[in-house]
Design an enzyme around this catalytic site. Structure first.
Site, PDB file in Angstrom:
ATOM      1  N   GLU A 197     -14.261  16.808  69.380  1.00 27.26           N
ATOM      2  CA  GLU A 197     -14.652  15.777  68.408  1.00 27.26           C
ATOM      3  C   GLU A 197     -14.475  14.370  68.966  1.00 27.26           C
ATOM      4  OE1 GLU A 197     -14.273  18.212  64.274  1.00 27.26           O
ATOM      5  OE2 GLU A 197     -12.669  16.818  64.666  1.00 27.26           O
ATOM      6  N   GLU A 384     -16.846  25.041  65.063  1.00 24.91           N
ATOM      7  CA  GLU A 384     -15.891  24.935  63.956  1.00 24.91           C
ATOM      8  C   GLU A 384     -16.663  24.885  62.652  1.00 24.91           C
ATOM      9  OE1 GLU A 384     -12.809  21.954  63.883  1.00 24.91           O
ATOM     10  OE2 GLU A 384     -12.613  22.030  66.062  1.00 24.91           O
TER      11      GLU A 384
HETATM   12  C1  BG6 Z   1     -11.542  19.390  63.040  1.00 26.12           C
HETATM   13  C2  BG6 Z   1     -10.598  19.562  64.184  1.00 26.12           C
HETATM   14  O1  BG6 Z   1     -11.596  18.026  62.763  1.00 26.12           O
HETATM   15  O2  BG6 Z   1     -11.255  19.951  61.817  1.00 26.12           O
HETATM   16  C3  BG6 Z   1      -9.515  20.582  63.987  1.00 26.12           C
HETATM   17  O3  BG6 Z   1     -11.259  19.773  65.396  1.00 26.12           O
HETATM   18  C4  BG6 Z   1      -9.061  20.557  62.545  1.00 26.12           C
HETATM   19  O4  BG6 Z   1      -8.484  20.327  64.893  1.00 26.12           O
HETATM   20  C5  BG6 Z   1     -10.259  20.941  61.681  1.00 26.12           C
HETATM   21  O5  BG6 Z   1      -7.972  21.362  62.266  1.00 26.12           O
HETATM   22  C6  BG6 Z   1      -9.957  21.100  60.206  1.00 26.12           C
HETATM   23  O6  BG6 Z   1      -9.336  19.958  59.721  1.00 26.12           O
HETATM   24  P1  BG6 Z   1      -7.968  20.039  58.942  1.00 26.12           P
HETATM   25  O7  BG6 Z   1      -7.586  18.632  58.736  1.00 26.12           O
HETATM   26  O8  BG6 Z   1      -8.252  20.752  57.682  1.00 26.12           O
HETATM   27  O9  BG6 Z   1      -7.032  20.794  59.824  1.00 26.12           O
END
Ligand code: BG6
Length: 488
Positions: A197, A384
């Protein structure tokens, strides 16, 4: 038609939120090791030591005062230290991934496990040996590792001594790190991503920089772009079969109305939040709108004479992206906002939100894929996606996470449409936190994404026991049918 044969089905994790073992195997400290826990109402903090020796803490998005350094306070709880302990559970976890049918697994290497300070010439053998074991275990189950080289951490030494990515020397340290892992794992890992990211990085925790102003951030990002492009070129020399991608948080947004002002707002937001990063890393040069902005704001990027050539010759092979939610662009000043991945977004009247306020927008995933495909014609990977939710362990131990199944099913259905109806080239899908891990945003364990539950609470209490949620068997069936059977 549907998902192509050989489609990569898996799950995604990151060392700073999953691996633990923070002081084992010769590992050095990373900036992520001095970030406290938190929750929706109490933001995470960084523990710091001021120039005069005073210990204090600041919000993790704040600037560090001059001369302050990150500090590990023995009386404070830091979730990254144990996280959900992949370090000691990797065999068990990878076996469970294999049971779900994974043929890929996204993880990150902890930079300070390989170079504890960051500036060493020679890597730490114990750290390299750990990932050998991890990759060998994956490969023994025919699981293809997908490796993020740097996911939300910077060696603390480089941050404290050199102000992290704002210092040009860090480019060389990063490339040396890449050289070590590319050579060591050249026959074990094919898919890489240079920075997680890249469009969301700022400040001490993710750039290692004390300051957060535009000048500092864009200079640091320039160094990262150069480092990434050098890594791409180096990787292709070490193994021409490597696929080396960028990774962007795809913050999709829609103009609120057909008011031209909303349209312009949307164009500006898209450029600022995502296109700029993809343009540099996929096209190999700074886009005109950014150069104009730099000029307007008096931002001067210090470049070495050969940087432009490096950027041009080091464009990525594919785009990995995260997709969780969409937002709205509006010229109204009084628009109501809600939470989203890292940044708050304007609320949409058409979308429901998760318990953490993130708008849920499966159709947006297809739109995002089309936008990226139309703009770059590069293969995509959804690296993701997922729903952060509270899970309840029933008296019989079962965890009925139908909400997670619904979320994933709806998003997979949209990916399928983008392949079938739009002809998008999609290589893989690795939903986030396939096994429960620490939330990056809030530092909680309560915000869970996994198909595998881990017994651990927000303060690090728990026996780390793994158990299958309902989504485990569901995802197994999805993979077995190559994405055809999404039924509950
Ligand atoms: C992304 C990241 O922004 O979202 C992860 O690459 C992160 O590291 C994921 O965990 C989910 O976000 P959060 O804040 O719910 O953990």
């Amino acid at each position: 038609m549907g998902f192509p044969q050989g489609f990569l089905w898996g799950g995604a994790t990151a060392a700073n939120q999953y691996e633990g073992g923070y002081n084992e195997g010769g590992r050095g400290l990373a900036t992520s090791d001095v970030i406290t826990d938190g929750n929706m109402n109490t933001p995470r903090r960084i523990t710091i030591k001021l120039k005069d020796g005073t210990l204090t803490s600041i919000n993790r998005f704040e600037e560090l005062p001059d001369g302050a350094v990150g500090y590990l306070d023995p009386d404070t709880y830091y979730p990254s230290h144990v996280a959900t302990d992949f370090y000691h559970h990797y065999e068990e976890d990878i076996k469970l991934f294999a049971e779900m049918g994974f043929n890929s697994f996204r993880m990150s290497i902890s930079w300070t496990r390989i170079f504890p300070r960051g500036d060493e010439e020679q890597p730490n053998e114990e750290g390299l040996a750990f990932y050998d074991k991890v990759f060998d275990t994956c490969l023994s189950y025919n699981i293809e590792p997908i490796v993020t080289i740097c996911h939300f951490d910077v060696p603390k030494f480089l941050a404290d001594e050199m102000d992290g990515w704002s210092d040009r020397r860090v480019v060389d340290y990063y490339v040396n790190y890449c050289d070590a892992i590319f050579k060591r794992y050249k026959n074990k890992v094919k898919y890489w991503m240079t920075f997680n990211e890249i469009n969301l990085l700022n400040g001490y925790t993710t750039l290692g920089c004390r300051k957060t102003d535009d000048q500092t951030r864009y200079q640091a990002l320039h160094h990262m772009f150069v480092a990434s492009a050098q890594a791409v070129q180096l990787g292709h020399v070490i193994n021409p079969d490597f696929e080396i991608g960028m990774m962007v948080a795809y913050i999709l947004s829609y103009p609120e109305t057909c008011n031209p002002a909303d349209q312009q707002e949307d164009i500006d937001a898209a450029r600022n939040l995502k296109h700029f990063f993809c343009d540099v890393q996929c096209r190999g040069y700074y886009p005109s709108y950014k150069l104009a902005e730099f000029e307007r704001k008096g931002i001067v990027i210090k470049k070495e004479p050969y940087d432009d050539e490096i950027l041009f010759n080091g464009t990525v092979d594919y785009i990995g992206f995260s997709y969780y939610n969409s937002g709205v662009s509006t010229s109204r000043k009084d628009a109501e906002t809600t939470d989203g991945n890292v940044a708050r977004v304007v609320k949409s009247k058409y979308l429901k939100e998760s318990e953490w306020g993130w708008p849920i927008d499966p159709m947006g995933l297809r739109i995002a894929m089309n936008q990226l495909w139309d703009r770059y014609q590069l293969p995509l990977m959804v690296v993701e996606n997922g729903l952060g939710a509270k899970d309840t362990v029933e008296a019989d131990g079962s965890i009925n996470d139908d909400y997670r199944i619904d979320y994933l099913a709806d998003h997979i259905a949209e990916m399928k449409k983008s392949i079938e109806l739009d002809g998008v080239e999609l290589w893989g899908y690795t939903p986030w936190g396939c096994i429960d891990l620490v939330s990056a945003g809030t530092g909680e364990m309560t915000k869970r994404y996994g198909m595998i539950y881990v017994d651990m609470d927000d303060k690090g209490n728990g026996n780390l026991k793994r158990s299958k949620k309902k989504s485990f068997d569901w995802y197994k069936k999805v993979i077995l049918s190559n994405g055809e059977d999404l039924s509950k």
